[in-house]
Design a protein around this motif. Sequence first.
Motif, PDB file in Angstrom:
ATOM      1  N   GLY A  92       9.750  -6.038  24.924  1.00  0.00           N
ATOM      2  CA  GLY A  92       9.694  -7.238  25.758  1.00  0.00           C
ATOM      3  C   GLY A  92       9.808  -6.956  27.239  1.00  0.00           C
ATOM      4  N   ARG A  93      10.336  -5.775  27.596  1.00  0.00           N
ATOM      5  CA  ARG A  93      10.478  -5.422  29.006  1.00  0.00           C
ATOM      6  C   ARG A  93       9.231  -4.766  29.587  1.00  0.00           C
ATOM      7  NH1 ARG A  93      16.705  -3.040  28.606  1.00  0.00           N
ATOM      8  NH2 ARG A  93      17.741  -5.096  28.566  1.00  0.00           N
ATOM      9  N   ILE A  94       8.226  -4.531  28.755  1.00  0.00           N
ATOM     10  CA  ILE A  94       6.958  -3.999  29.261  1.00  0.00           C
ATOM     11  C   ILE A  94       6.351  -5.036  30.207  1.00  0.00           C
ATOM     12  CG2 ILE A  94       4.625  -3.246  28.634  1.00  0.00           C
ATOM     13  CD1 ILE A  94       5.797  -2.311  25.954  1.00  0.00           C
ATOM     14  N   PRO A  95       5.970  -4.645  31.425  1.00  0.00           N
ATOM     15  CA  PRO A  95       5.486  -5.622  32.421  1.00  0.00           C
ATOM     16  C   PRO A  95       4.397  -6.551  31.911  1.00  0.00           C
ATOM     17  CG  PRO A  95       5.797  -3.475  33.434  1.00  0.00           C
ATOM     18  CD  PRO A  95       6.017  -3.281  31.967  1.00  0.00           C
ATOM     19  N   ALA A  96       3.411  -6.024  31.171  1.00  0.00           N
ATOM     20  CA  ALA A  96       2.300  -6.854  30.691  1.00  0.00           C
ATOM     21  C   ALA A  96       2.793  -7.949  29.756  1.00  0.00           C
ATOM     22  CB  ALA A  96       1.266  -5.979  29.987  1.00  0.00           C
TER      23      ALA A  96
END
Length: 526
Positions: free
Chosen positions: A492-496
Amino acid sequence: MVTFAPRKSHFDISNESSTSNEFRGFFTLFWISLFLFTVRTYIRSIETNGYPLDFEFASMFSRDAITLAISDAVLVLNTALCVPFAKAIAKGWIRYYWFGVALQHLWQTAVLAMAITWTFNRQWPWVQSGFLTLHSFTMIMKMHSYLSTNGQLAYTHEQAESVLAELKEATKAEGGWDAALRKAEEIMMQHDSPIPQGTPDAPSNAPEGSTTSYIDARTAVTLRQRLAARNAASNGKADGSATSAAAVKTTGTRVLSPSATAVPTNPPTPSEILTHHPSEKIARLARTHAELEGELTGPVEGKVRWPANITLRDFAWYQLTPTLVYELEYPRTDRIRPLYVFEKTVAFFGTFALLYTIVETFIIPLTPTKEQSFARSLLDLALPFMMAYLLLFYIIFECICNAFAELSYFADRQFYDDWFSRKWNRPVHTFLLRHVYASTMSSYKLTKQSAMFVTFLVSAAAHELVMAIVTQKIRFYLFALQIAQIPLIAIGRIPAIRRNKLMGNIVFWVGLYAGFPLLCVAYCAY
């Protein structure tokens, strides 16, 4: 970080920010719709069976009610032993690190073991066994926070006494305690215009035989305000903002908010005066001693100082206060509003009636078995479980917590926050943050990632234990689902993905909708 401040819960009708929200009408619509749905359910039941409810569920959870009440009372009264335990630590009869820590954990384990054993001994249904187990966890968390906080403060007091002895020894090279104080006062006065002086009594922690006439109270307050203002300014230059989250400092298991270092109005202590001494060693020791003394003082008004807080009265108020994190002081209200307590009481019984109707009508009759279709059971139970969950959430965090907060003058009513940041249960969240996450980093020097894993592990183990007691099965389904949140958080912390808030919202609600019936089917049928 763990801070307490006067706040109102989001659904409280007295919350100005919530009542002014243009979408507040959906909240009202929800309750009206649920009321109409419940009335319709009653009418259909009367037409079909001749009664609105058969109260079979009520007879189940009221079974052995007196024994349950006595057992719960014994559990609560047992926690009062924390007070003599904390007094023994404060008087030095028990050293908290690490003998006291070992005793504390043995006691907490014994309380939990006795509660579980008693639950199985009485052969209670899942409601009674679940209630006593969850309340045991609540009491154990309160006990842990009370003892660990007071134990940490006892250790801090020992450090303060040691530093004070070093400080007194260091002042001997400058002509003694009185001479060092006079020199520090002169330097403080040189930075600003002269202020009238007087001759108040010497402070209690001055060395025996000290005869210096200290500055008067009005001057002391002014100097202290200037001292605090300069420190705030220097922190602001170094950190960018004196009130930023980074300004919160941790001390073992205790977290002090920036407001704890706000400009006070009480006279400065000798240590605070000596922080201006030209000797670097004296100034450094004085700063350390002043900081340690600050930790021993309540962070709100500074009126409570350890160990004066270790009394049965203080512990009773703490037990009544709806928080799992102990602090010397909390933000308080000035009065109890009877109408507010009445409102929350009515809301409790009204919401409980709706919850009971849903459980008895739409969940218990559809309890899954191995013979039923897995997919059909999920579809049948998804909506009832979600409605029951929302109502139970409202009962606990809006009705019960707010009512107890009003009765205990507790002003911080933010018992829940947005669910997407895992803060829907702030009392437990703050407990885990202080006593597991921050504590493991401070005591065992774990990294943030390792401390987060330990926190999830403890939480998952506690939840699985509750499920094992309620269902009398050890399956680890809930444990696995909770541990699985760790990689999901990383994803969930992946920018996309983080930028796509709509997708994240959909995934969250679908997961919540599927989670409850999935666990019910897994534990009941398998």
